[in-house]
Design a protein around this motif. Structure first.
Motif: not given
Ligand code: SF4
Length: 319
Positions: A9-10, A16, A42, A44, A53, A105, A108, A111
Motif C-alpha cells: 500500500a505504501c 502507512v 499493508c 503491518e 509505529r 516495497c 521492509s 514486504c
Molecule cells: S512496506 Fe509493507 S508493511 Fe511496510 S508500510 Fe509498506 S505496505 Fe505496509
C-alpha cells in the motif's frame, strides 16, 4: 485491458509506513496506471499495527527458534505468528483473484523480496543476502508463478521490462482460458509464445515444447497448473542479447523470399548492430514489424515476441 496487480500500500502513496510516510512509485502510478487495476495491501496495518509505529525487523534467533519479526527496540514484542497467519490468509485470497503481478516495497522486513536485513541477537546484521520479508515469503510460496518485483528494482530498464512483460503474458494466459481451460487453448497460447521462449530460455523452449506435445496424456487441470508455473518460471529468465539475436535471425529467415537484396542487407545490418550493442532491440524489431505488415504471415503475426505489451510503455528503448 485491466491487469490485476497486488501492491504494497505504501508504494501507491498510502501513508502507512512506520513513520507515517509513503514510498509512491511514479512508474506504477503514472506509466502503468492505464493498464492495471491495483490491489493494495499493508500487512503491518493488516495485523493491527498503528501509523506511526515502532520500527520492526527480522531477528535470527538461531536454528531452533528461527527468524522472528520483532520490534527493533523491544524484541519481546514479537509479531511473527500474527504476520504469518495474516499472510497465509491473504495469499490464499489473492491466489483466487488471478493476479498477474505484485509490486512490493524493498527492504521492509514484511514486504521486502530480497536482501532484507536479518539481525542477530547482538544487534549486528547477520546477512543482507538471504532476508525475505515475512509477507512476501508467503506470497512467493503460495504463488510461485506470480511475477513479483520490488519498487526500487523497477528503475532498472532490464528488470522493469521483464516484470511488465511477465505481467502481460500472465494476463494473456488467463484471457486465453476465458472460455474454459482446454487443450486447444493451451496449445494455441504456447504457439504464440514460441519465439518468446526461444529468447528467454532455449532449454525451456525445448522442454515445454515436449510437455505440450504430450498434452493429450495429462489431466487438463493438472497440466494447466504445471504449465503455468513452468512457463512463468521460463520467462523470468532475462532474454539475452545472444538469444534475441538468434530469434531475430530466425525471423529474418521468414522474409527470405519477400525481401530484395538491399532490404535483406538493411535488416542484417540492424541485427548485427543490435548483436554488438550499437542499436536497441527495438530497431530490428521495428523493421521486422514493417516487413510483416507488407508481407503478412499468420504464424508470425500472432507471435507475442513482436508485440508483447503496448508500445506506449516504451520498455524496449533501453534494451
Ligand atoms: S512496506 Fe509493507 S508493511 Fe511496510 S508500510 Fe509498506 S505496505 Fe505496509
Amino acid at each position: 485491458m485491466s491487469i490485476k496487480v497486488g501492491v504494497s500500500a505504501c508504494v501507491i502513496g498510502d501513508k502507512v509506513r512506520f513513520d507515517g510516510g509513503h514510498k509512491r512509485s511514479a512508474f506504477l502510478m503514472e506509466d502503468l496506471a492505464p493498464f492495471i487495476d491495483l490491489v493494495p495491501v499493508c500487512p503491518e496495518v493488516g495485523i493491527g499495527l498503528s501509523v506511526p509505529r515502532p520500527t520492526i525487523r527480522l531477528l535470527d534467533r538461531g536454528e531452533t527458534i528461527g527468524v522472528r519479526l520483532v520490534e527493533t527496540k523491544d524484541s519481546t514484542a514479537d509479531y511473527t505468528e500474527k504476520m504469518v497467519a495474516f499472510s497465509q490468509k491473504k495469499a490464499n485470497q489473492l491466489a483466487d483473484m488471478d493476479l498477474c503481478g505484485y509490486v512490493v516495497c524493498a527492504k521492509s522486513p514484511t514486504c521486502g523480496m530480497e536482501r532484507v536485513k536479518l539481525y542477530r541477537e547482538n544487534g549486528y546484521v547477520a546477512s543482507e543476502k538471504i532476508g525475505v520479508g515475512l509477507y512476501t515469503k508467503e506470497l512467493m510460496e503460495r504463488m510461485p508463478w506470480l511475477p513479483i518485483e520490488e519498487d526500487g528494482r523497477l528503475h532498472d530498464p532490464v528488470l522493469r521490462e521483464n516484470f511488465v512483460f511477465r505481467m502481460f503474458a500472465l494476463k494473456d494466459f488467463y484471457d486465453s482460458m476465458a472460455e474454459g481451460i482446454s487443450r486447444r487453448a493451451i496449445v494455441e497460447f504456447h504457439s504464440r509464445y514460441k519465439l518468446v521462449l526461444m529468447a528467454h530460455s532455449p532449454a525451456d523452449y525445448k522442454s515445454l515444447g515436449n510437455f505440450v506435445a504430450n498434452i493429450a496424456g495429462h489431466e487438463i487441470n493438472e497440466f494447466y497448473l504445471e504449465y503455468r508455473t513452468r512457463f512463468m518460471r521460463a520467462i523470468s529468465n532475462h532474454a539475452t542479447r545472444k538469444n534475441n539475436t538468434n530469434v531475430l535471425m530466425h525471423l529474418q529467415g521468414y522474409f527470405k523470399r519477400a525481401l530484395d537484396k538491399k532490404q535483406k542487407a538493411e535488416l542484417s545490418d540492424l541485427i548485427h548492430a543490435y548483436r554488438k550493442g550499437n542499436m536497441p532491440l527495438l530497431a530490428p524489431l521495428t523493421l521486422i514489424n514493417h516487413h510483416l505488415n507488407q508481407n503478412p504471415d499468420p504464424y508470425l503475426q500472432q507471435q507475442s515476441y513482436l508485440n508483447p505489451y503496448p508500445e506506449s510503455l516504451r520498455l524496449r528503448y533501453g534494451l
